[in-house]
Scaffold this motif. Sequence first.
Motif, PDB file in Angstrom:
ATOM      1  N   UNK A 186       0.624  -1.463   0.317  1.00 55.38           N
ATOM      2  CA  UNK A 186      -0.072   0.221  -0.390  1.00 55.38           C
ATOM      3  C   UNK A 186       0.867   1.202  -0.120  1.00 55.38           C
ATOM      4  N   UNK A 187       0.544   2.206  -0.863  1.00 51.76           N
ATOM      5  CA  UNK A 187       1.542   3.348  -0.958  1.00 51.76           C
ATOM      6  C   UNK A 187       0.270   4.811  -0.503  1.00 51.76           C
ATOM      7  N   UNK A 188       0.318   5.739   0.646  1.00 52.17           N
ATOM      8  CA  UNK A 188      -0.545   6.198   1.239  1.00 52.17           C
ATOM      9  C   UNK A 188      -1.026   7.166  -0.157  1.00 52.17           C
ATOM     10  N   UNK A 189       0.338   8.205  -0.673  1.00 50.87           N
ATOM     11  CA  UNK A 189       0.307   8.797  -1.892  1.00 50.87           C
ATOM     12  C   UNK A 189      -0.223   9.267  -2.977  1.00 50.87           C
ATOM     13  N   UNK A 190      -0.166   7.671  -3.143  1.00 57.36           N
ATOM     14  CA  UNK A 190      -1.620   6.741  -4.065  1.00 57.36           C
ATOM     15  C   UNK A 190      -2.397   6.706  -4.180  1.00 57.36           C
ATOM     16  N   UNK A 191      -2.629   6.173  -2.576  1.00 51.04           N
ATOM     17  CA  UNK A 191      -4.364   6.536  -2.567  1.00 51.04           C
ATOM     18  C   UNK A 191      -4.662   7.932  -2.544  1.00 51.04           C
ATOM     19  N   UNK A 192      -3.485   9.019  -1.721  1.00 56.13           N
ATOM     20  CA  UNK A 192      -4.602  10.036  -1.395  1.00 56.13           C
ATOM     21  C   UNK A 192      -4.952  10.484  -3.138  1.00 56.13           C
ATOM     22  N   UNK A 193      -3.895  10.476  -3.812  1.00 57.09           N
ATOM     23  CA  UNK A 193      -3.916  11.376  -5.586  1.00 57.09           C
ATOM     24  C   UNK A 193      -5.073  10.755  -6.318  1.00 57.09           C
ATOM     25  N   UNK A 194      -5.737   9.443  -6.319  1.00 57.59           N
ATOM     26  CA  UNK A 194      -6.297   9.195  -6.562  1.00 57.59           C
ATOM     27  C   UNK A 194      -8.138   9.315  -5.932  1.00 57.59           C
ATOM     28  N   UNK A 195      -7.857   8.981  -4.656  1.00 58.54           N
ATOM     29  CA  UNK A 195      -9.534   9.719  -4.301  1.00 58.54           C
ATOM     30  C   UNK A 195      -9.282  11.836  -4.454  1.00 58.54           C
TER      31      UNK A 195
END
Length: 582
Positions: A186-195
């Motif tokens: 899991x990558x927090x930055x990836x999830x943040x940009x996706x959201x």
Amino acid sequence: MYGGGLRRRGWFSGARCRSSAWAVGVGLTLALGVEVPARAAPPAATDSTTQVVEGHVLSVEDGTLIVDLTAKDGLSPGDSLELWRPLKLIHPVTHKLVLDRYRIGVVRVAQVRTAVSLARVDGAPERPPAVGDVVTIERARPAPAVAPLPASAAAPPLAEPARPAPAAPPAPVVLGEEARAANVPGDPEEHAVSALFQSLRGASLTTRIKKYEKYGQTHPESRFTRVLLEEAAALRELVLARVGAQRDLPVARNFAPPESTLDQTPLTVAIELSGRVEGAVLQARNDGEVAYRPTPMVRVGPGYYSADLPADRVKSPRLEYFIEATRPSGEAVPVAGTAETPIVTKVHAVPKAAPPLGHESSVSLLSDFADYNRLRKNDYVFQTEGTFGMRFQDIGVRALRSGFGVYRGVGGSISDLDVDHLSPRSVGLTYGHLEGEFGIRPAVSLIARAVLGLRDDGTTGGAQLHIRIGSDKSTNLMLGGEVLGGVGLRGITQLELEPRGRVPITVRSEVTNQPVGDSTNRDPVFLSNGKSTGASDIGVRAILQVGYRIVDPLVIAVRASYQGRTINHAGPGVGGALEYRW
């Protein structure tokens, strides 16, 4: 994945935005470890710095060419266009279709409109311009702009990733949630940009700019920050360009179209415009006209324009118009109404004073004597009639006439008079009549007359009915008949030749049993006096009347006739007439 989604939803426009959207897609794809689809690759660069824009000649009117190139194609007043003549031939040997074209001249743009442009020939062309000719212009190909990186949001340049050795290329990460869960933690930055992208579905440009810049402020070390800030800067330039274009666009600030006006009355139309305006034109047409006729508007103050429509351009029942503003580029922009949905002003017809209706009036007098038996004074008719009339119109009640008459005659049957030599029986009638003529068409009318009179033995009545073919003011034919109680029947055919001319002529024929139209059934009183009791036999009359117009309203006429019941029972007739009109 995200870059491709941005391109499909049309979130970025213009060359700058397309390059930025590509950067977002590549940056996010590299960061997320997803393969880039081949269809998302940017177009290959070309060495050509110019492009040729083509159009066609739609119409040629009085030396002016109407072409389908406009400001959208980069056209401006004063531009020179090359004029080409297309060829479509069949090769005489191979019978193949040959398509080509050759240059015939140069035209110069005079006016740029919304859908078309107007141009005139520059110099002497090799061939006269024609519909279907091709016009071309060479334009510089626009270079893609690169958005500058804001100083406050500057981030250290991204290090170029090390290239893998050719012998051991890294295996691409397979796209899919299960594969990513198995291979990538899991990558927090990836999830943040996706959201972030999920929350911006359908958002405005301003909202996107604020969200991208806020992410850059809260995540300055993120590998997505640089790309998002570049996109925010490109979108901000796009918003500013739109605002500037809207600020320069001509807009009607104050315009109150008149709801109604009067027919054949000059009309003044004024409007206040904002934005960059070089002039204005009033396009107007009357009801029933297909094309609009332009009237240039005059500047009467800062932003104010006015135009005067002359009286002959304002006609009942309505006036349709719209107003166009001309931009500095020569483009005409509708600011009040359009050609498809014009403004409508009702035009009321002005009641015009007319002279009082004048009805033609006339007075006529007719006297006629007819002998049926060789002037033996035993079978004759004497009639005098006076008439006053008034004529109104051709259709409807055409005329009304009224008058009086005196009818006197003697007669009997031919057997009583010529064989038994009995005395004739006398008939007398003093009567009044009322007559109306009704126009069905200008050349067809009906004439009806009612008669009421006094005989020696009491009152009696009668009637006439005729049809007139032709106008009573010109040559016409009248057919009809008459019945008089105690007097008899009469069938009439009358032809009037030029009744309003210098020499009016009337030719008339009658078939009648007057003056004694009924028998007395061998009344003993008449027999004792030696008088005829039989009815008059059927006779025929031929009448010719010739008039002369002494002055325009006055006509006098004489008439001659010959009538008889048999070839041996006949005689002459004479009469006269007088008519005065005013």
